[in-house]
Design an enzyme around this catalytic site. Structure first.
Site, PDB file in Angstrom:
ATOM      1  N   LYS A  94       0.838  -1.215   0.000  1.00 42.53           N
ATOM      2  CA  LYS A  94       0.000   0.000   0.000  1.00 42.53           C
ATOM      3  C   LYS A  94       0.864   1.252   0.000  1.00 42.53           C
ATOM      4  CE  LYS A  94      -4.122  -2.143   1.899  1.00 42.53           C
ATOM      5  NZ  LYS A  94      -3.622  -3.421   2.422  1.00 42.53           N
TER       6      LYS A  94
HETATM    7  O1  6AU Z   1      -9.045 -12.125   5.809  1.00 39.33           O
HETATM    8  P1  6AU Z   1      -8.235 -11.261   6.753  1.00 39.33           P
HETATM    9  O2  6AU Z   1      -9.069 -10.222   7.448  1.00 39.33           O
HETATM   10  O3  6AU Z   1      -7.400 -12.046   7.703  1.00 39.33           O
HETATM   11  O4  6AU Z   1      -7.148 -10.493   5.838  1.00 39.33           O
HETATM   12  C1  6AU Z   1      -7.498  -9.542   4.879  1.00 39.33           C
HETATM   13  C2  6AU Z   1      -6.275  -9.078   4.121  1.00 39.33           C
HETATM   14  C3  6AU Z   1      -5.225  -8.388   4.973  1.00 39.33           C
HETATM   15  C4  6AU Z   1      -5.449  -6.904   4.716  1.00 39.33           C
HETATM   16  O5  6AU Z   1      -4.254  -6.167   4.789  1.00 39.33           O
HETATM   17  C5  6AU Z   1      -6.017  -6.878   3.310  1.00 39.33           C
HETATM   18  O6  6AU Z   1      -6.668  -8.137   3.112  1.00 39.33           O
HETATM   19  N1  6AU Z   1      -7.010  -5.802   3.039  1.00 39.33           N
HETATM   20  C6  6AU Z   1      -6.874  -4.943   1.919  1.00 39.33           C
HETATM   21  C7  6AU Z   1      -5.972  -5.156   0.824  1.00 39.33           C
HETATM   22  C8  6AU Z   1      -5.793  -6.440   0.202  1.00 39.33           C
HETATM   23  O7  6AU Z   1      -5.428  -4.254   0.255  1.00 39.33           O
HETATM   24  C9  6AU Z   1      -7.734  -3.850   1.767  1.00 39.33           C
HETATM   25  C10 6AU Z   1      -8.848  -3.711   2.631  1.00 39.33           C
HETATM   26  O8  6AU Z   1      -9.688  -2.839   2.454  1.00 39.33           O
HETATM   27  N2  6AU Z   1      -8.997  -4.624   3.637  1.00 39.33           N
HETATM   28  C11 6AU Z   1      -8.128  -5.663   3.852  1.00 39.33           C
HETATM   29  O9  6AU Z   1      -8.359  -6.460   4.767  1.00 39.33           O
HETATM   30  O10 6AU Z   1      -3.951  -8.785   4.491  1.00 39.33           O
END
Ligand code: 6AU
Length: 262
Positions: A94
């Protein structure tokens, strides 16, 4: 409509970037629109989970700066798995600084990460910095690209409607290196050449205690319009990550097939 078109047709559009084409291709070959976020804390755990989920994913997502003990050998092993099992590696950094700083930071990622995430907060020049690095390396590396964060999954985030609209404009402007957008609603991306990557998927939980909000695999594909879904804890914290990855993959892919069929 983007969400009604098949990946195959979208991959063949003239304006689809090379990196997006590659994601569509892998996705179709593996019948998987699952990206696993391997947010573990040691290099050993990263490789262990990566190996277990490898057959079921199109993208493996890392926060490499949150993992201890990562060496060149770790990255090398991860790349070998990516080659063997046909998936891409995305470093979810990011990036969000001025163009020159992002360019310096990206130079350290371009060699191993097929994809990186960026915030659009500093505007198009940051993508120009990334584009310059990619262009300098086109002879020696496979296609590279970015996902731009247009919306966040956590409650209380500061992103406004205007910010989302401007982010889409930046994505259109740098289409040659943009694979798609990270977002939460089906109407953010209209162009079928861009992929919607959507995190916040969990079968067992509705949220965590730090603001994350979850949906089911079918909601993320049908209601939220995701092309690729990101699953982290739902898979790597499961007692059997390989089996969990397989289940999420099948559920996500079947919902995608259902979406394009009616
Ligand atoms: O399924 P989780 O909640 O364990 O993990 C979600 C993953 C984490 C966050 O850094 C990422 O997705 N993420 C992102 C990304 C991919 O950019 C954006 C967002 O809005 N929410 C989010 O959770 O690695």
């Amino acid at each position: 409509l983007r969400t009604k078109l098949e990946f195959k047709e979208r991959a063949e559009l003239l304006e689809t970037s090379k990196i997006a084409q590659k994601i569509f291709k892998i996705s179709l070959e593996k019948k998987s629109n699952l990206c696993v976020a391997v947010d573990v804390d040691t290099a050993d755990k990263l490789l262990d989970i990566a190996e277990k989920v490898a057959p079921h994913i199109c993208i493996l997502k890392t926060h490499i700066d949150a993992i201890s003990g990562v060496t060149d050998a770790t990255i090398n092993d991860l790349q070998l798995l990516a080659k063997q099992y046909n998936f891409l590696i995305m470093e979810d950094r990011k990036m969000a600084d001025i163009g020159n700083t992002v360019k310096l930071q990206y130079k350290k990622l371009v060699n191993w990460a097929d994809l990186v995430t960026v915030h659009s907060v500093s505007g198009g020049m940051m993508l120009k910095g990334i584009q310059e690095v990619i262009n300098e390396n086109t002879d020696s590396l496979d296609s590279r690209g970015v996902f731009i964060v247009a919306e966040l999954s956590c409650n209380g985030n500061l992103i406004s409607e205007q910010y989302i609209k401007e982010t889409v404009k930046i994505a259109e402007e740098y289409k040659d290196i943009v694979a798609g957008l990270v977002c939460q609603s089906p109407d953010v991306i209209s162009s079928p050449s861009l992929l919607q990557l959507t995190p916040g998927v969990n079968i067992k939980n509705a949220n965590d205690n730090l603001g994350q909000q979850y949906q089911s695999p079918s909601d993320i594909i049908l209601t939220k319009g995701a092309d690729i879904a990101v699953v982290g804890r739902g898979i790597y914290q499961d007692d059997n990550p390989a089996e969990a990855a397989k289940l999420y993959k099948e559920s996500l892919w079947n919902t995608y097939l259902e979406r394009i069929s009616n």
